[in-house]
Write a protein that holds these residues in place. Structure first.
Motif: not given
Ligand SMILES: Cc1cc2nc3c(=O)[nH]c(=O)nc-3n(C[C@H](O)[C@H](O)[C@H](O)COP(=O)(O)O)c2cc1C
Length: 234
Positions: A166-169, A171-172, A174
């Motif tokens: 998922e994109a959230a992974e 972001s985390a 990053w």
């Protein structure tokens, strides 16, 4: 897709594309000439002149190239990377990437590559083939520290080409990498690696709108360092 692209049906788009593929000739514009008689004996010198001309002419991302490698399954693989340096004295073209990425693993298994540029505004193509060697970790570290903070964060994130759930992974990861860099400005991404392609073959291709293209191929046998050159039929 951009909002306008949704206004057409997939069939309409395909018809429009096929029309353009047939009727939109490549290089239909005024292009520079290529006087092979004036070409230098060293292809790296000519490459520097052509790349500089492309950059000064405003060709977007003129330094980026297609890096072709042998896949681990024996088939070809290719992707775009940025040229980092050219060393005419050594006859080497320098690139950088993650040693753990697919391309890094491919180059570890088969240390040979082909590089291809195309500068549309000038109708010019350059091809380079040769053996690949890995630069020193110290030199890679020095270069890494000169990269923009965003580029360094991107490298610190790592895991290039692994499936992303998922994109959230992302972001985390990053945010973690940003904190790592903030805590240590000297940090170097573990996989950051520089690669030199020592050219054995370099070809310069100057396109012409009327299709009388000009090609000049340089060759250097591995055993002796002398370049020879000849024109090729287009
Ligand atoms: C304009 C542009 C420049 C790029 N520059 C680099 C680069 O210098 N190094 C790099 O590893 N990937 C670069 N990439 C990303 C690669 O194309 C590729 O997605 C990535 O390296 C993973 O490739 P791999 O799975 O074959 O290892 C660039 C992509 C683009 C479009």
């Amino acid at each position: 897709m951009t909002p306008g692209e949704y206004e057409e049906t997939p069939e309409q788009r395909l018809t429009a594309l096929r029309e353009l593929l047939i009727h939109q000739p490549a290089m239909a514009r005024e292009l520079p000439g290529f006087d092979v008689e004036q070409a230098p004996a060293d292809p790296a010198e000519l490459f520097v002149a052509w790349l500089l001309a492309a950059l000064r002419d405003g060709v977007p991302d003129a330094q980026v190239l297609t890096l072709s490698t042998e896949g681990l399954d024996g088939g070809p693989d290719a992707r775009i990377v940025a040229l980092r340096d050219v060393d005419p004295a050594a006859g080497e073209w320098w690139l950088a990437g993650d040693v753990h990425s697919p391309k890094g693993r491919q180059l570890a298994a088969c240390a040979r590559a082909a590089l291809t540029w195309y500068w549309p505004a000038l109708g010019r193509q350059v091809r380079v083939r040769g053996a690949v060697r890995t630069g020193s970790a110290a030199a890679a570290g020095e270069t890494f520290r000169l990269l923009s903070p965003k580029s360094r964060v991107a490298s610190l994130v790592g895991r290039q080409s692994e499936p992303l759930g998922e994109a959230a992974e992302f972001s985390a990861a990053w945010a973690v990498a940003e904190r790592e860099l903030a805590a240590d400005q000297e940090i170097v991404a573990a996989g950051y690696t520089q690669y030199a392609v020592r050219a054995e073959a370099v070809e310069f291709w100057q396109g012409a709108a009327e299709r009388r293209h000009v090609r000049l191929a340089y060759r250097r046998p591995a055993e002796d360092g002398q370049w020879t050159r000849r024109m090729l039929w287009p």
